[in-house]
Design an enzyme around this catalytic site. Structure first.
Site, short mmCIF file in Angstrom:
data_model
loop_
_atom_site.label_atom_id
_atom_site.label_comp_id
_atom_site.label_asym_id
_atom_site.label_seq_id
_atom_site.Cartn_x
_atom_site.Cartn_y
_atom_site.Cartn_z
CG ASN A 9 -1.73 1.24 1.38
OD1 ASN A 9 -1.75 2.09 0.47
ND2 ASN A 9 -2.41 1.39 2.51
CD1 TRP A 10 3.52 0.97 -3.01
CD2 TRP A 10 3.58 2.29 -4.84
NE1 TRP A 10 4.24 0.32 -3.97
CE2 TRP A 10 4.30 1.10 -5.11
CE3 TRP A 10 3.48 3.25 -5.83
CZ2 TRP A 10 4.92 0.87 -6.33
CZ3 TRP A 10 4.10 3.01 -7.06
CH2 TRP A 10 4.81 1.84 -7.29
CE LYS A 11 -0.27 3.22 4.74
NZ LYS A 11 -0.19 3.29 6.19
CG HIS A 96 -5.85 1.97 5.16
ND1 HIS A 96 -5.44 2.87 6.13
CD2 HIS A 96 -4.82 1.11 4.99
CE1 HIS A 96 -4.21 2.55 6.49
NE2 HIS A 96 -3.81 1.49 5.82
CD GLU A 98 -2.99 5.49 6.71
OE1 GLU A 98 -2.96 5.54 5.48
OE2 GLU A 98 -2.08 5.00 7.40
CD GLU A 168 -3.52 -2.38 7.18
OE1 GLU A 168 -2.49 -2.69 6.58
OE2 GLU A 168 -4.06 -1.27 7.06
N GLY A 174 2.49 2.35 10.81
CA GLY A 174 3.44 3.45 10.69
C GLY A 174 4.12 3.82 11.99
CB SER A 213 5.17 -1.79 12.04
OG SER A 213 4.77 -0.44 12.27
N GLY A 234 2.89 -1.12 4.27
CA GLY A 234 2.94 0.32 4.00
C GLY A 234 4.36 0.76 3.71
N GLY A 235 5.00 1.37 4.69
CA GLY A 235 6.32 1.98 4.51
C GLY A 235 7.34 1.09 3.80
P1 13P Z 1 3.03 0.40 7.70
O1 13P Z 1 3.55 -0.90 7.10
O2 13P Z 1 3.78 1.60 7.22
O3 13P Z 1 2.90 0.32 9.18
O4 13P Z 1 1.55 0.59 7.11
C1 13P Z 1 0.65 -0.46 7.19
C2 13P Z 1 -0.55 -0.11 6.40
O5 13P Z 1 -1.30 0.79 6.75
C3 13P Z 1 -0.82 -0.87 5.17
O6 13P Z 1 -2.08 -0.61 4.68
#
Ligand code: 13P
Length: 251
Positions: A9-11, A96, A98, A168, A174, A213, A234-235
């Site tokens: 998930n590149w956000k 998600h 977010e 999640e 994050g 994470s 994510g990251g």
């Molecule tokens: P991180 O891997 O950066 O914690 O993000 C997880 C995420 O929200 C994937 O959708």
């Protein structure tokens, strides 16, 4: 046997140049024919054309991070499921945390997006998870049950045959604070049991990803747990060598 899936998930990260380089590195690193797991990247909308043209014919699938619940119309700034179809998307993330927290998406809205995605032949990656306050107050399972039930009551339990769930925990996203393999396993098992109460076969075939994470150095210990079928990353999905290492941990 469920097949493992690792989805990035590149956000809201990257630019044309960086994203093109990242896709190129992923194609080069994930080309072995003996791959047992599936891989995908969920990219920002403006890079879907690039992603489709680069990844077509590769081992990596692609998708988007959000979609409108509406088919078409006067919805300024929104993107429809048929638009995602135009770019060969296989997946779309819905719900998600977010989106739920920053953009006010309710359980009902998430369920509508899930249903719209499925009607268009997209595989929704339905995100569920609790905040730290909810975990501390002992309501984790109740929250996740409500998130699941909203979708099941609108789309039916059978719809989960063509969906992916991502657990999640919000406190792990994050933050570098990963759920322990056992903490994650407990909730994955709970999710599978909740669904099994309505359809045991669908529950046993359902892909449930862990997100929060996940890094190259903790992916293997998470993916080895019996109810964890891969990750939503994510990251670490923004760094080719890290994402490739996580994909390899799923093999
Ligand atoms: P991180 O891997 O950066 O914690 O993000 C997880 C995420 O929200 C994937 O959708």
């Amino acid at each position: 046997m469920r097949k493992k899936l690792v989805a990035g998930n590149w956000k809201m990260h990257g630019n044309l140049k960086e994203n093109e380089a990242l896709l190129g590195a992923l194609i080069a690193g994930l080309s072995e024919p003996e791959n047992k797991a599936s891989y995908a990247v969920c990219v920002p909308y403006p890079y879907l054309t690039l992603t489709q043209s680069k990844l077509r014919g590769s081992a990596i699938k692609w998708g988007a991070q959000n979609v409108s619940q509406y088919e078409k119309g006067a919805y300024t700034g929104e993107v429809s499921v048929s638009m995602l179809n135009d770019f060969g998307c296989e997946f779309v993330i819905v719900g998600h945390s977010e989106r739920r927290m920053l953009y006010g998406e309710s359980n009902k809205m998430v369920a509508e997006k899930y249903l719209a995605a499925q009607h268009a032949g997209l595989i929704p990656i339905l995100c569920v998870g609790e905040t730290l306050e909810q975990r501390d107050s002992g309501t984790t399972k109740q929250i996740i049950d409500e998130q699941l039930k909203a979708v099941i009551s609108l789309a039916g339990v059978d719809s989960l045959a063509d969906a992916v769930i991502a657990y999640e925990p919000v406190w792990a996203i994050g933050t570098g604070k990963t759920a322990t393999p056992q903490q994650a396993q407990d909730i994955h098992h709970f999710i599978r049991l909740t669904i099994a109460q309505q359809n045991a076969e669908i529950a046993s075939d359902l892909t449930i990803l862990y997100g929060g994470s996940v890094k190259a150095n903790n992916a293997a210990e998470l993916f080895v747990m019996p109810d964890i079928d891969g990750g939503l990353i994510g990251g670490a999905s923004l760094v080719a060598e890290d994402f490739i290492a996580i994909c390899q941990a799923a093999n």
